[in-house]
Motif scaffolding. Sequence first.
Motif, mmCIF file in Angstrom:
data_model
loop_
_atom_site.group_PDB
_atom_site.id
_atom_site.type_symbol
_atom_site.label_atom_id
_atom_site.label_comp_id
_atom_site.label_asym_id
_atom_site.label_seq_id
_atom_site.Cartn_x
_atom_site.Cartn_y
_atom_site.Cartn_z
ATOM 1 N N ASN A 7 45.886 37.832 42.032
ATOM 2 C CA ASN A 7 46.610 37.291 43.180
ATOM 3 C C ASN A 7 46.823 38.422 44.189
ATOM 4 N N PRO A 8 46.338 38.285 45.434
ATOM 5 C CA PRO A 8 46.464 39.381 46.393
ATOM 6 C C PRO A 8 47.910 39.720 46.750
ATOM 7 N N LEU A 9 48.813 38.739 46.652
ATOM 8 C CA LEU A 9 50.221 39.029 46.935
ATOM 9 C C LEU A 9 50.826 39.956 45.887
ATOM 10 N N LEU A 10 50.402 39.783 44.638
ATOM 11 C CA LEU A 10 50.889 40.682 43.578
ATOM 12 C C LEU A 10 50.388 42.104 43.816
ATOM 13 N N VAL A 11 49.123 42.224 44.228
ATOM 14 C CA VAL A 11 48.556 43.543 44.524
ATOM 15 C C VAL A 11 49.296 44.168 45.700
ATOM 16 N N LEU A 12 49.579 43.359 46.732
ATOM 17 C CA LEU A 12 50.312 43.844 47.907
ATOM 18 C C LEU A 12 51.705 44.327 47.522
ATOM 19 N N TYR A 58 44.723 38.542 56.614
ATOM 20 C CA TYR A 58 44.215 37.502 55.733
ATOM 21 C C TYR A 58 42.828 37.846 55.204
ATOM 22 N N ARG A 59 41.983 38.463 56.035
ATOM 23 C CA ARG A 59 40.670 38.906 55.550
ATOM 24 C C ARG A 59 40.826 39.989 54.491
ATOM 25 N N ALA A 60 41.770 40.902 54.733
ATOM 26 C CA ALA A 60 42.018 41.968 53.757
ATOM 27 C C ALA A 60 42.485 41.380 52.423
ATOM 28 N N LEU A 61 43.385 40.400 52.476
ATOM 29 C CA LEU A 61 43.875 39.774 51.246
ATOM 30 C C LEU A 61 42.757 39.011 50.529
ATOM 31 N N LYS A 62 41.855 38.413 51.300
ATOM 32 C CA LYS A 62 40.713 37.713 50.703
ATOM 33 C C LYS A 62 39.784 38.701 50.001
ATOM 34 N N LYS A 63 39.578 39.872 50.633
ATOM 35 C CA LYS A 63 38.738 40.913 50.020
ATOM 36 C C LYS A 63 39.385 41.441 48.732
ATOM 37 N N ILE A 64 40.705 41.573 48.729
ATOM 38 C CA ILE A 64 41.422 42.008 47.526
ATOM 39 C C ILE A 64 41.216 40.984 46.412
ATOM 40 N N LEU A 88 41.970 48.273 55.182
ATOM 41 C CA LEU A 88 43.303 47.903 54.693
ATOM 42 C C LEU A 88 43.233 47.424 53.244
ATOM 43 N N SER A 89 42.235 46.615 52.921
ATOM 44 C CA SER A 89 42.116 46.118 51.543
ATOM 45 C C SER A 89 41.846 47.266 50.578
ATOM 46 N N SER A 90 40.993 48.207 50.983
ATOM 47 C CA SER A 90 40.701 49.363 50.126
ATOM 48 C C SER A 90 41.949 50.204 49.891
ATOM 49 N N GLU A 91 42.718 50.416 50.947
ATOM 50 C CA GLU A 91 43.935 51.220 50.820
ATOM 51 C C GLU A 91 44.967 50.511 49.947
ATOM 52 N N LEU A 92 45.079 49.191 50.075
ATOM 53 C CA LEU A 92 46.027 48.436 49.244
ATOM 54 C C LEU A 92 45.645 48.504 47.769
ATOM 55 N N VAL A 93 44.360 48.342 47.475
ATOM 56 C CA VAL A 93 43.903 48.399 46.086
ATOM 57 C C VAL A 93 44.133 49.801 45.523
ATOM 58 N N ASP A 94 43.819 50.833 46.321
ATOM 59 C CA ASP A 94 44.043 52.208 45.875
ATOM 60 C C ASP A 94 45.524 52.475 45.625
ATOM 61 N N ALA A 95 46.376 52.000 46.529
ATOM 62 C CA ALA A 95 47.820 52.219 46.376
ATOM 63 C C ALA A 95 48.354 51.495 45.143
ATOM 64 N N ALA A 96 47.832 50.316 44.868
ATOM 65 C CA ALA A 96 48.270 49.573 43.683
ATOM 66 C C ALA A 96 47.874 50.305 42.403
ATOM 67 N N LYS A 97 46.753 51.052 42.466
ATOM 68 C CA LYS A 97 46.300 51.827 41.306
ATOM 69 C C LYS A 97 46.942 53.212 41.244
ATOM 70 N N GLY A 98 47.695 53.591 42.292
ATOM 71 C CA GLY A 98 48.406 54.867 42.276
ATOM 72 C C GLY A 98 47.643 56.018 42.897
ATOM 73 N N ARG A 99 46.746 55.712 43.819
ATOM 74 C CA ARG A 99 46.049 56.788 44.528
ATOM 75 C C ARG A 99 45.881 56.364 45.990
ATOM 76 N N GLY A 100 45.322 57.231 46.810
ATOM 77 C CA GLY A 100 45.125 56.896 48.219
ATOM 78 C C GLY A 100 46.011 57.733 49.119
ATOM 79 N N GLY A 101 45.789 57.603 50.410
ATOM 80 C CA GLY A 101 46.494 58.418 51.402
ATOM 81 C C GLY A 101 47.981 58.138 51.472
#
Length: 155
Positions: free
Chosen positions: A57-62, A44-50, A120-133
């Motif tokens: 909407n953090p669910l859309l990013v997820l 929930y903290r990660a979704l709030k940071k997103i 986790l929030s950083s990795e989710l945002v990166d993955a949504a943009k098409g980059r990251g581990g």
Amino acid sequence: MPRRGTAKKKTAKSDPIYRNRLVNMLVNRILKHGKKSLAYQILYRALKKIQQKTEKNPLLVLRQAIRRITPKIGVKVKRKRRSTRQVPIEIKPLQGKVLAIRWLLAASRKRTGRNMAFKLSSELVDAAKGRGGAIRKKEETHRMAEANRALAHFR
């Protein structure tokens, strides 16, 4: 003769706040030493940071991140006599989602720092943009399957 019925199909539960099954799957994979409340806090903290970072909407990013990470094909190791082959196989949607969540959490744990919610929030945002581990892991898996495409008839 056994009198057992057919196995019941498990229905995935949804989390209390977002009422989303994907969030619940993610919480169950974050879970360490049975501390589910801590896993919920982290997510929930990660979704709030997103929400603060992207103002979306953090669910859309997820969902977008998981969709981008989900592999379509993978490799399975087959041993025959003395040779070992990596045979490309098609991955079913649910198994792909499970792999995506596993790779996402592994990539976020590898990031530097101590705050898991931030990682986790950083990795989710990166993955949504098409980059990251996690995206790198998916591309690596697809490359392996492409390289071993000649062995597809061993399925």
